[in-house]
Design a protein around this motif. Sequence first.
Motif, PDB file in Angstrom:
ATOM      1  N   VAL A   1       2.640  11.217  -8.954  1.00 51.45           N
ATOM      2  CA  VAL A   1       3.711  11.682  -9.854  1.00 51.45           C
ATOM      3  C   VAL A   1       3.519  11.080 -11.258  1.00 51.45           C
ATOM      4  O   VAL A   1       4.438  11.089 -12.069  1.00 51.45           O
ATOM      5  CB  VAL A   1       5.125  11.386  -9.294  1.00 51.45           C
ATOM      6  CG1 VAL A   1       5.418  12.270  -8.088  1.00 51.45           C
ATOM      7  CG2 VAL A   1       5.298   9.918  -8.932  1.00 51.45           C
ATOM      8  N   TYR A   2       2.330  10.552 -11.516  1.00 50.31           N
ATOM      9  CA  TYR A   2       1.930  10.060 -12.846  1.00 50.31           C
ATOM     10  C   TYR A   2       2.693   8.839 -13.333  1.00 50.31           C
ATOM     11  O   TYR A   2       2.864   8.635 -14.536  1.00 50.31           O
ATOM     12  CB  TYR A   2       1.979  11.198 -13.890  1.00 50.31           C
ATOM     13  CG  TYR A   2       0.931  12.232 -13.607  1.00 50.31           C
ATOM     14  CD1 TYR A   2      -0.354  12.081 -14.076  1.00 50.31           C
ATOM     15  CD2 TYR A   2       1.226  13.352 -12.845  1.00 50.31           C
ATOM     16  CE1 TYR A   2      -1.342  13.009 -13.789  1.00 50.31           C
ATOM     17  CE2 TYR A   2       0.256  14.298 -12.549  1.00 50.31           C
ATOM     18  CZ  TYR A   2      -1.031  14.106 -13.026  1.00 50.31           C
ATOM     19  OH  TYR A   2      -2.007  15.027 -12.738  1.00 50.31           O
ATOM     20  N   SER A   3       3.183   8.019 -12.372  1.00 53.11           N
ATOM     21  CA  SER A   3       3.811   6.763 -12.792  1.00 53.11           C
ATOM     22  C   SER A   3       2.722   5.749 -13.133  1.00 53.11           C
ATOM     23  O   SER A   3       1.599   5.824 -12.618  1.00 53.11           O
ATOM     24  CB  SER A   3       4.677   6.227 -11.648  1.00 53.11           C
ATOM     25  OG  SER A   3       5.302   5.022 -12.037  1.00 53.11           O
ATOM     26  N   LEU A   4       3.068   4.803 -14.021  1.00 55.41           N
ATOM     27  CA  LEU A   4       2.140   3.721 -14.379  1.00 55.41           C
ATOM     28  C   LEU A   4       2.438   2.553 -13.447  1.00 55.41           C
ATOM     29  O   LEU A   4       3.329   1.747 -13.704  1.00 55.41           O
ATOM     30  CB  LEU A   4       2.350   3.300 -15.840  1.00 55.41           C
ATOM     31  CG  LEU A   4       2.291   4.428 -16.870  1.00 55.41           C
ATOM     32  CD1 LEU A   4       2.704   3.916 -18.255  1.00 55.41           C
ATOM     33  CD2 LEU A   4       0.885   5.004 -16.934  1.00 55.41           C
ATOM     34  N   VAL A   5       1.721   2.470 -12.332  1.00 55.68           N
ATOM     35  CA  VAL A   5       2.018   1.457 -11.314  1.00 55.68           C
ATOM     36  C   VAL A   5       1.378   0.125 -11.706  1.00 55.68           C
ATOM     37  O   VAL A   5       0.186   0.066 -12.001  1.00 55.68           O
ATOM     38  CB  VAL A   5       1.506   1.899  -9.922  1.00 55.68           C
ATOM     39  CG1 VAL A   5       1.991   0.923  -8.854  1.00 55.68           C
ATOM     40  CG2 VAL A   5       1.970   3.318  -9.594  1.00 55.68           C
ATOM     41  N   LEU A   6       2.194  -0.930 -11.730  1.00 56.07           N
ATOM     42  CA  LEU A   6       1.676  -2.260 -12.078  1.00 56.07           C
ATOM     43  C   LEU A   6       0.558  -2.663 -11.120  1.00 56.07           C
ATOM     44  O   LEU A   6       0.665  -2.411  -9.915  1.00 56.07           O
ATOM     45  CB  LEU A   6       2.794  -3.307 -11.942  1.00 56.07           C
ATOM     46  CG  LEU A   6       3.917  -3.326 -12.968  1.00 56.07           C
ATOM     47  CD1 LEU A   6       5.004  -4.292 -12.499  1.00 56.07           C
ATOM     48  CD2 LEU A   6       3.392  -3.750 -14.328  1.00 56.07           C
ATOM     49  N   PRO A   7      -0.485  -3.343 -11.613  1.00 60.68           N
ATOM     50  CA  PRO A   7      -1.540  -3.823 -10.711  1.00 60.68           C
ATOM     51  C   PRO A   7      -1.014  -4.828  -9.682  1.00 60.68           C
ATOM     52  O   PRO A   7      -1.462  -4.853  -8.545  1.00 60.68           O
ATOM     53  CB  PRO A   7      -2.545  -4.504 -11.642  1.00 60.68           C
ATOM     54  CG  PRO A   7      -2.260  -3.964 -13.003  1.00 60.68           C
ATOM     55  CD  PRO A   7      -0.790  -3.621 -13.026  1.00 60.68           C
ATOM     56  N   ASP A   8      -0.053  -5.642 -10.058  1.00 62.08           N
ATOM     57  CA  ASP A   8       0.512  -6.636  -9.136  1.00 62.08           C
ATOM     58  C   ASP A   8       1.388  -5.929  -8.096  1.00 62.08           C
ATOM     59  O   ASP A   8       1.928  -4.840  -8.358  1.00 62.08           O
ATOM     60  CB  ASP A   8       1.346  -7.642  -9.939  1.00 62.08           C
ATOM     61  CG  ASP A   8       1.568  -8.939  -9.170  1.00 62.08           C
ATOM     62  OD1 ASP A   8       0.989  -9.101  -8.083  1.00 62.08           O
ATOM     63  OD2 ASP A   8       2.327  -9.787  -9.661  1.00 62.08           O
ATOM     64  N   GLN A   9       1.525  -6.548  -6.931  1.00 60.86           N
ATOM     65  CA  GLN A   9       2.329  -5.960  -5.855  1.00 60.86           C
ATOM     66  C   GLN A   9       2.699  -7.077  -4.875  1.00 60.86           C
ATOM     67  O   GLN A   9       2.146  -8.165  -4.953  1.00 60.86           O
ATOM     68  CB  GLN A   9       1.539  -4.858  -5.141  1.00 60.86           C
ATOM     69  CG  GLN A   9       0.199  -5.315  -4.582  1.00 60.86           C
ATOM     70  CD  GLN A   9      -0.665  -4.152  -4.089  1.00 60.86           C
ATOM     71  OE1 GLN A   9      -0.424  -2.995  -4.393  1.00 60.86           O
ATOM     72  NE2 GLN A   9      -1.675  -4.474  -3.290  1.00 60.86           N
ATOM     73  N   TYR A  10       3.653  -6.779  -3.971  1.00 59.62           N
ATOM     74  CA  TYR A  10       4.102  -7.863  -3.082  1.00 59.62           C
ATOM     75  C   TYR A  10       4.462  -7.351  -1.684  1.00 59.62           C
ATOM     76  O   TYR A  10       5.098  -6.310  -1.539  1.00 59.62           O
ATOM     77  CB  TYR A  10       5.321  -8.580  -3.707  1.00 59.62           C
ATOM     78  CG  TYR A  10       5.840  -9.679  -2.831  1.00 59.62           C
ATOM     79  CD1 TYR A  10       5.041 -10.786  -2.542  1.00 59.62           C
ATOM     80  CD2 TYR A  10       7.095  -9.606  -2.247  1.00 59.62           C
ATOM     81  CE1 TYR A  10       5.479 -11.784  -1.688  1.00 59.62           C
ATOM     82  CE2 TYR A  10       7.555 -10.610  -1.400  1.00 59.62           C
ATOM     83  CZ  TYR A  10       6.735 -11.690  -1.126  1.00 59.62           C
ATOM     84  OH  TYR A  10       7.169 -12.672  -0.286  1.00 59.62           O
ATOM     85  N   VAL A  11       4.061  -8.145  -0.682  1.00 60.74           N
ATOM     86  CA  VAL A  11       4.484  -7.898   0.715  1.00 60.74           C
ATOM     87  C   VAL A  11       5.351  -9.051   1.171  1.00 60.74           C
ATOM     88  O   VAL A  11       4.951 -10.217   1.030  1.00 60.74           O
ATOM     89  CB  VAL A  11       3.288  -7.856   1.698  1.00 60.74           C
ATOM     90  CG1 VAL A  11       3.780  -7.678   3.137  1.00 60.74           C
ATOM     91  CG2 VAL A  11       2.320  -6.748   1.358  1.00 60.74           C
ATOM     92  N   ALA A  12       6.526  -8.757   1.727  1.00 59.11           N
ATOM     93  CA  ALA A  12       7.369  -9.801   2.332  1.00 59.11           C
ATOM     94  C   ALA A  12       7.253  -9.727   3.850  1.00 59.11           C
ATOM     95  O   ALA A  12       7.471  -8.671   4.456  1.00 59.11           O
ATOM     96  CB  ALA A  12       8.818  -9.606   1.899  1.00 59.11           C
ATOM     97  N   ASP A  13       6.900 -10.865   4.450  1.00 60.09           N
ATOM     98  CA  ASP A  13       6.874 -10.975   5.918  1.00 60.09           C
ATOM     99  C   ASP A  13       8.298 -11.271   6.414  1.00 60.09           C
ATOM    100  O   ASP A  13       9.141 -11.738   5.631  1.00 60.09           O
ATOM    101  CB  ASP A  13       5.940 -12.129   6.331  1.00 60.09           C
ATOM    102  CG  ASP A  13       4.470 -11.777   6.125  1.00 60.09           C
ATOM    103  OD1 ASP A  13       4.164 -10.583   5.973  1.00 60.09           O
ATOM    104  OD2 ASP A  13       3.638 -12.705   6.119  1.00 60.09           O
ATOM    105  N   PRO A  14       8.570 -11.054   7.701  1.00 62.98           N
ATOM    106  CA  PRO A  14       9.929 -11.309   8.229  1.00 62.98           C
ATOM    107  C   PRO A  14      10.451 -12.720   7.939  1.00 62.98           C
ATOM    108  O   PRO A  14      11.655 -12.908   7.763  1.00 62.98           O
ATOM    109  CB  PRO A  14       9.772 -11.069   9.731  1.00 62.98           C
ATOM    110  CG  PRO A  14       8.652 -10.064   9.826  1.00 62.98           C
ATOM    111  CD  PRO A  14       7.710 -10.401   8.713  1.00 62.98           C
TER     112      PRO A  14
END
Length: 178
Positions: A130-143
């Motif tokens: 959808v042509y969004s500018l997605v940040l290179p950084d990202q995050y996963v939260a474990d339980p």
Amino acid sequence: MKIMVIGGSPTAESRTRGIAQYAAEVLREMNVEVLFFDVGNDILPLFTGDESTAQNEVVKKLSAYAEEADGFFVTSPEYHSGISGALKNALDFLGGKHFRNKPSAIAVAAGGGKGGVNALTNLRTVLRGVYSLVLPDQYVADPVAFDEGNVLVDELAQTRVKELATQLKDLTELVSKK
Ligand SMILES: Cc1cc2nc3c(=O)[nH]c(=O)nc-3n(C[C@H](O)[C@H](O)[C@H](O)COP(=O)(O)O)c2cc1C
């Protein structure tokens, strides 16, 4: 500046919602106006392409928020190595008209171990679509990052979500000149 925070889990008791609520809290502290949409509370019909669904009140809310937003903080659970069907359904109501040239930050709640990266990659692909500018950084939260009420309580997790929110605000400011 307005940021739309999307909670992407359909479940009543949701860790993803814990991430979305924390991101919203942090963004508000940064004087950002938050438009909060949660697919587990804002129940959408199934996307069928039928034009009559455009009249649905929740679809109207989703489209209005996405149109108004200068940027997006999108969260999802990892389900079977992808994003939730409920979030994908929501995103199918939207498109380049809503996301083009607008930044997105992405974060996922997963089951632990090495889970979460597949959903992040899947979400990144859909948002690119959808042509969004997605940040290179990202995050996963474990339980373990959540308390029994699904509040994001782990300090490192909070720091990572704050970092993402800050990067999102900075890039949105640059792009939207707001
Ligand atoms: C249908 C289903 C599929 C799942 N698939 C995965 C998976 O592929 N990888 C993973 O790490 N966790 C998986 N999980 C665990 C969830 O990602 C984890 O419990 C997450 O915190 C759920 O978020 P929610 O509480 O917001 O729905 C799955 C859970 C469900 C219910």
